[in-house]
Design a protein around this motif. Structure first.
Motif, PDB file in Angstrom:
ATOM      1  N   UNK A  92    -135.898   1.336  25.332  1.00 31.34           N
ATOM      2  CA  UNK A  92    -135.306   1.605  24.022  1.00 31.34           C
ATOM      3  C   UNK A  92    -134.219   2.665  24.126  1.00 31.34           C
ATOM      4  N   UNK A  93    -134.507   3.751  24.824  1.00 28.32           N
ATOM      5  CA  UNK A  93    -133.544   4.844  24.911  1.00 28.32           C
ATOM      6  C   UNK A  93    -132.319   4.459  25.721  1.00 28.32           C
ATOM      7  N   UNK A  94    -132.507   3.691  26.800  1.00 30.15           N
ATOM      8  CA  UNK A  94    -131.388   3.341  27.667  1.00 30.15           C
ATOM      9  C   UNK A  94    -130.469   2.309  27.039  1.00 30.15           C
ATOM     10  N   UNK A  95    -130.982   1.518  26.104  1.00 25.14           N
ATOM     11  CA  UNK A  95    -130.167   0.464  25.508  1.00 25.14           C
ATOM     12  C   UNK A  95    -129.651   0.819  24.124  1.00 25.14           C
ATOM     13  N   UNK A  96    -130.064   1.952  23.555  1.00 21.42           N
ATOM     14  CA  UNK A  96    -129.570   2.338  22.232  1.00 21.42           C
ATOM     15  C   UNK A  96    -128.097   2.730  22.274  1.00 21.42           C
ATOM     16  N   UNK A 104    -126.365  -7.958  40.252  1.00 18.96           N
ATOM     17  CA  UNK A 104    -126.303  -8.375  38.848  1.00 18.96           C
ATOM     18  C   UNK A 104    -125.297  -7.563  38.035  1.00 18.96           C
ATOM     19  N   UNK A 105    -124.474  -6.779  38.701  1.00 17.58           N
ATOM     20  CA  UNK A 105    -123.395  -6.086  37.991  1.00 17.58           C
ATOM     21  C   UNK A 105    -123.547  -4.593  37.883  1.00 17.58           C
ATOM     22  N   UNK A 106    -124.627  -4.030  38.363  1.00 20.07           N
ATOM     23  CA  UNK A 106    -124.794  -2.592  38.301  1.00 20.07           C
ATOM     24  C   UNK A 106    -123.980  -1.879  39.375  1.00 20.07           C
ATOM     25  N   UNK A 125    -125.449   4.168  37.938  1.00 15.47           N
ATOM     26  CA  UNK A 125    -126.566   4.977  38.413  1.00 15.47           C
ATOM     27  C   UNK A 125    -126.024   5.977  39.426  1.00 15.47           C
ATOM     28  N   UNK A 126    -126.202   7.252  39.130  1.00 14.22           N
ATOM     29  CA  UNK A 126    -125.742   8.311  40.031  1.00 14.22           C
ATOM     30  C   UNK A 126    -126.900   8.712  40.939  1.00 14.22           C
ATOM     31  N   UNK A 127    -126.633   8.708  42.262  1.00 14.59           N
ATOM     32  CA  UNK A 127    -127.699   8.930  43.237  1.00 14.59           C
ATOM     33  C   UNK A 127    -127.274  10.038  44.199  1.00 14.59           C
ATOM     34  N   UNK A 128    -127.724  11.282  43.964  1.00 14.78           N
ATOM     35  CA  UNK A 128    -127.461  12.337  44.947  1.00 14.78           C
ATOM     36  C   UNK A 128    -128.373  12.155  46.151  1.00 14.78           C
ATOM     37  N   UNK A 129    -127.796  12.262  47.322  1.00 14.83           N
ATOM     38  CA  UNK A 129    -128.569  11.999  48.555  1.00 14.83           C
ATOM     39  C   UNK A 129    -128.901  13.348  49.200  1.00 14.83           C
ATOM     40  N   UNK A 130    -130.150  13.765  49.161  1.00 15.46           N
ATOM     41  CA  UNK A 130    -130.511  15.028  49.813  1.00 15.46           C
ATOM     42  C   UNK A 130    -130.508  14.889  51.329  1.00 15.46           C
ATOM     43  N   UNK A 131    -130.415  16.015  52.000  1.00 15.57           N
ATOM     44  CA  UNK A 131    -130.339  15.990  53.465  1.00 15.57           C
ATOM     45  C   UNK A 131    -131.615  15.465  54.101  1.00 15.57           C
ATOM     46  N   UNK A 140    -139.423   3.080  38.135  1.00 11.79           N
ATOM     47  CA  UNK A 140    -138.745   2.773  36.872  1.00 11.79           C
ATOM     48  C   UNK A 140    -137.796   1.594  37.012  1.00 11.79           C
ATOM     49  N   UNK A 141    -137.564   0.937  35.871  1.00 11.44           N
ATOM     50  CA  UNK A 141    -136.602  -0.159  35.808  1.00 11.44           C
ATOM     51  C   UNK A 141    -135.195   0.426  35.700  1.00 11.44           C
ATOM     52  N   UNK A 142    -134.265  -0.102  36.479  1.00 13.26           N
ATOM     53  CA  UNK A 142    -132.904   0.430  36.496  1.00 13.26           C
ATOM     54  C   UNK A 142    -131.877  -0.557  35.951  1.00 13.26           C
ATOM     55  N   UNK A 143    -132.334  -1.694  35.473  1.00  9.88           N
ATOM     56  CA  UNK A 143    -131.395  -2.721  35.030  1.00  9.88           C
ATOM     57  C   UNK A 143    -130.660  -2.334  33.755  1.00  9.88           C
TER      58      UNK A 143
END
Length: 961
Positions: free
Chosen positions: A715-719, A800-802, A775-781, A767-770
């Motif tokens: 709900x929050x991600x699609x509002x 699928x377009x992400x 999507x921001x992904x910081x990569x730790x060492x 979690x679902x990421x669709x």
């Protein structure tokens, strides 16, 4: 007729009150009330006769309502006025002259002046007298005055505006004398601003007294409304100091605002006046990076050109690091290698001088404090780590200034603008035929062009430039009289190398003892990026033309109007000579504002730090004094007529109720109760429906028990358009990601049509990421490999377009050119994390990529760091025009890889202030980082829209258009 605070414009109409007895006789009766009879059988009505033929008496309260209404109408027609004494007292029968001080000091209370002018004109109109309206500050050459009808004067008064300069009262008096020549019984009203601007007010008052045969009225500001002026300057330590001035008065306080060129409020400071005090001091406590962005200081609530002080590049300071190859001479400071540099730079730069004698430690300290200029005094050959770090710093925009000394006589290194001959040169002395050489005039292409060369400045020793290396890339900013280079410079990357071929103290020359040395260092200090912000100064033109702000004539660029607003220059504005600027007073030809080159203007202000505002001299004994403040003249006619109309409606309602059978309340009460109950039920239903919908839409926030975490996330991600970030488990990294996406969202909301919601942290495994477009992904060492199920989910999301932005945050150390994510467990953190994922071949962003033009035109993609590469999917030449496009997802690359730490550059606190520094470019680099983020978002949301624009001709051709 006047009765204290009440007057009547038509008092003869009050005679209508004598007709109230007649009105009473006419209104004292009402028609009889109908008789109520229950309806029985028709035969019972036979012979029924109404015997009441005379009307009943009117109730006393109804008669009172009618009499009050009639009396109010009579009073209204007589046109009563409350506070009639607020009108200017106009005696005599001649014309009325209204002089209005409309200089800068009148702007802050301009509405009071315009209302007072209207009152005076209204009074003149009621007395059938001509009006002369004359402003004392005019934009033309000479003020003109003429007699005109009050209605024409009212039109002219509506066009009056405050001017950004002081009034010329004597010129107005001369124009008024011409207009009133031959007129007797004239009344003069002067609306003053309360300041004796040019010490000529006494003579001005004498002329007005001679002209005003019917008297002189002076209207002035009340207590606490005295005009204020403000002046700002950079004090000791680079602190922004402000002086607020006034003519006098009681205790008063206020707030000062420091604003940037974009109008952003960067700081606040309070000021206070004690009773009788005319100058109040205040200062802003701002870090250098913010203080250099201040271009305007103003008094809150004082819309006036005098309450605004403009700042230009001369007030901006750099952070300069100082290092010496010798120990400081504590016993004899005048012999110290940095003594004269410190004294020369201290008034206009923030100095960083490490006390550690270790050169490596000193350089590290200076660079960590983000200095934009480093000056080295007699440091010989630079090698190893020090040379490497300084070279990188200069290439990224730093300015390295070196002074010669005994160590440099042995030769130099690569961080000099020109190669040196070994041994140096001695001029004068017992064993030399030559004499100390003076300086030659500076050439036009020199940074120091325009500076006067003192004849007593001489050089007795210097290091010599190798003539064979004086190519076109080496600039000679100063020479000796015999042509030997004294100051040379050359570019290195985005920065510059500068060499003084003499020492920084008086050992080899008396140049450091002169004022010329101060001016030369000041010019050099403007080459740097201000306080590490990355914003070039007004003189940052790459060296040769850096003195463009020193042109002999400065044309107007943007000027202040009377209210202190910057606007394009009016046609009457003229250029200013630089030589005249220090002693010039703002006028119609030279209003305050910015003058000079568009990119390097000079500020010209009304109030200087030493300005004194003088109050008006004593007024003539015959003059009447009034104040602007207080209650204004209020006509009561509209209020009386409205009250009378209300009483008439009350009379009609009372008559209707009497005709319906009195004021019996039982049946109306029952009806009202039923209506109130229905209304309450309706209100409950109206409020119940939205509340139910709200509960369904926000249960995840307010009632997490009734909604699962998965549903809440959906709900929050699609509002709204919502960006996600991968939670790494490191609280610091996760907070940077959240703050960064929040900051990018604010910038997107301000600059684009995208209004993203609050970013959401996701557990990449559970979690679902669709739902997330990005999507921001910081990569730790210490990143480790992901489970197969998670890799499959990520692969599906990208196909699928992400879009996923992998940010290694390591400034390019872990992303070698041409890298591949396919690697074993011993590779980089990103390779360990995604080594088994099906990722296409990557390449650096090509010059023609959509990312470079999605919203802004970009060439680089910096973040907190600048220099790391941004990688995208390798393109394929299969489009109609042969351009490069991603292999899937509507031309959008499903993966971006960077090492520049985007989120840290985007991060803001709740007040919109950056949280982390951007290195090395400062705030200009941060701006480019925001533009990078906007381009990425537009690229992800719009696909290959920008690239498709080139296909329009081919599409139209296919359609036969």
């Amino acid at each position: 007729m006047s009765l204290g605070a009440l007057a009547f414009l038509n008092p003869w109409l009050l005679a209508g009150l004598a007709a109230l007895p007649i009105i009473y006789w006419l209104l004292r009766t009402v028609p009889p009330r109908p008789r109520q009879v229950a309806f029985p059988a028709t035969r019972i009505l036979v012979g029924l006769e109404n015997r009441e033929k005379t009307p009943a008496q009117t109730p006393w309260w109804l008669m009172l309502i009618r009499m009050l209404a009639a009396a109010l109408v009579i009073f209204a027609l007589a046109e009563p006025i409350l506070n009639p004494e607020r009108q200017a007292a106009l005696s005599g029968n001649g014309p009325v002259a209204v002089l209005v001080d409309n200089g800068w000091a009148s702007a802050s209370r301009w509405a009071l002046r315009t209302r007072m002018v209207d009152r005076v004109i209204d009074e003149a109109e009621r007395q059938n007298r001509a009006v002369v309206l004359l402003p004392t500050a005019v934009s033309g050459r000479m003020p003109t005055a003429k007699l005109e009808a009050p209605n024409d004067a009212r039109t002219a008064a509506a066009a009056l505006q405050p001017q950004p300069f002081a009034p010329d009262r004597m010129a107005a008096a001369r124009a008024l004398e011409t207009a009133l020549e031959g007129q007797a019984e004239a009344s003069i009203v002067w609306l003053t601003d309360g300041i004796d601007h040019d010490e000529s007010t006494a003579g001005f008052l004498e002329r007005l007294s001679a002209l005003g045969g019917s008297g002189l009225t002076v209207i002035e500001a009340g207590a606490g409304e005295e005009p204020l002026g403000v002046a700002a300057n950079v004090g000791s330590g680079g602190r922004l100091e402000v002086s607020v001035v006034r003519t006098g008065g009681g205790a008063r306080e206020g707030v000062l605002h420091a604003l940037s060129a974009r109008g952003q409020r960067l700081g606040e400071a309070e000021f206070r006046f004690a009773p009788g005090q005319t100058v109040a001091k205040a200062h802003f406590e701002l870090p250098l990076e913010l203080r250099n962005q201040v271009t305007r200081v103003e008094i809150a609530g004082e819309p006036s050109a005098g309450a605004v002080h403009l700042l230009d590049a001369r007030s901006q300071w750099n952070r300069i690091g100082l290092l010496s190859g010798e120990s400081s001479e504590q016993a004899q400071p005048l012999l110290g290698p940095l003594y004269y540099i410190e004294r020369a730079l201290a008034p206009f730069a923030q100095l960083v001088q490490p006390r550690d004698p270790n050169l490596i430690t000193g350089i590290d300290t200076i660079l960590k404090q983000n200095a934009s200029i480093i000056m080295l005094a007699d440091i010989g050959t630079l090698t190893g780590e020090v040379k490497t770090r300084l070279e990188e710093w200069v290439q990224n925009g730093g300015i390295l200034v070196r002074f010669a000394g005994p160590r440099l006589e042995k030769g130099g290194d690569d961080l000099l603008p020109v190669g040196l001959r070994a041994g140096g040169r001695t001029l004068g002395g017992a064993l030399s035929w030559s004499t100390p050489q003076p300086l030659a005039p500076f050439p036009d292409d020199s940074l120091f062009a325009g500076l006067a060369v003192p004849q007593d400045v001489t050089v007795s020793r210097q290091v010599l430039a190798d003539p064979t290396q004086l190519g076109p890339d080496v600039k000679v900013w100063a020479r000796l009289a015999d042509g030997t280079p004294l100051v040379t410079a050359s570019a290195l990357g985005d920065g510059q190398l500068v060499l003084f071929h003499v020492t920084a103290n008086s050992d080899w020359s008396n140049l450091p003892l002169s004022g010329l040395f101060v001016e030369m260092l000041r010019r050099i200090s403007t080459l740097g990026r201000l306080g590490g912000t990355g914003e070039a100064t007004a003189s940052d033109t790459g060296g040769a033309n850096a003195s463009v702000s020193e042109a002999s004539v400065l044309a107007p660029v943007q000027l202040l109007d009377g209210f202190g607003v910057l606007k394009p220059p009016p046609p009457t504005a003229q250029a200013i000579s630089v030589a005249d600027l220090p002693n010039l007073t703002p006028s119609a030809e030279h209003p305050p504002g910015y003058y000079g080159a568009q990119g390097a203007p000079r500020a010209f202000n009304l109030i200087a730090p030493d300005t004194v505002l003088r109050p008006l001299p004593g007024l003539p004994a015959s003059a009447q004094r009034h104040a602007y403040e207080g209650q204004s003249m209020t006509p009561l006619k509209p209020w009386l007529l409205a009250t009378a109309l209300g009483l008439l409606f009350a009379d009609i309602l009372a008559v209707v109720l009497l005709q319906m059978g009195g004021l019996a309340l039982r049946r109306p009460v029952r009806r009202a109760a039923r209506a109130a109950g229905a209304l309450a039920i309706g209100v409950m239903l109206v409020y119940a429906i939205p509340n139910q919908a709200e509960a369904q839409s926000a249960t995840g926030v307010r009632d997490p028990v009734t909604m699962s975490a998965k549903d809440w996330l959906a709900v929050k991600a699609t509002s709204k358009v919502t960006f996600g970030y991968v939670v790494t488990g490191n609280p610091e990294i996760d907070e940077i990601s959240r703050s960064g996406l929040m900051g990018l969202g604010k910038v997107l909301t301000l600059r684009t049509a995208v209004e993203p919601g609050e970013p959401i942290g996701v557990n990449i495994i559970d979690d679902e990421i669709a739902f997330f477009p990005i999507l921001y992904w910081p990569v730790p060492a210490d990143a480790s490999a992901l489970p197969e199920e998670t890799l499959a989910k990520i692969d599906a999301y990208m196909k699928q377009g992400g879009m996923i932005i992998f940010d290694t945050r390591d400034f390019g150390q872990g992303v070698p050119l041409g890298f591949s994510l396919q690697s074993g467990a011993g590779g980089t953190a990103l390779q360990r994390l995604l080594g088994r994922l099906d990722i296409p071949r990557l390449e650096p962003v090509p010059d023609d990529h959509v990312l470079t033009k999605a919203f802004y035109l970009l060439r680089t993609f910096p973040g907190r760091w600048d220099g790391g590469q941004l990688w995208v999917e390798a393109g394929m030449n299969d489009s109609l025009d042969g351009s490069r496009t991603a292999r899937r997802a509507d031309g959008v690359s499903s993966i971006l890889v960077t090492s520049n730490d985007f989120a840290a550059a985007w991060a803001m606190d709740e007040r919109g202030r950056p949280l982390y520094p951007t290195v090395p470019g400062g705030e200009s680099q941060r701006e480019m980082a925001y533009r990078t983020g906007i381009n990425i978002v537009m690229y992800a949301l719009t696909g290959n829209y920008k690239a498709d624009q080139v296909h329009v001709p081919a599409l139209l051709e296919r359609l036969g258009q």
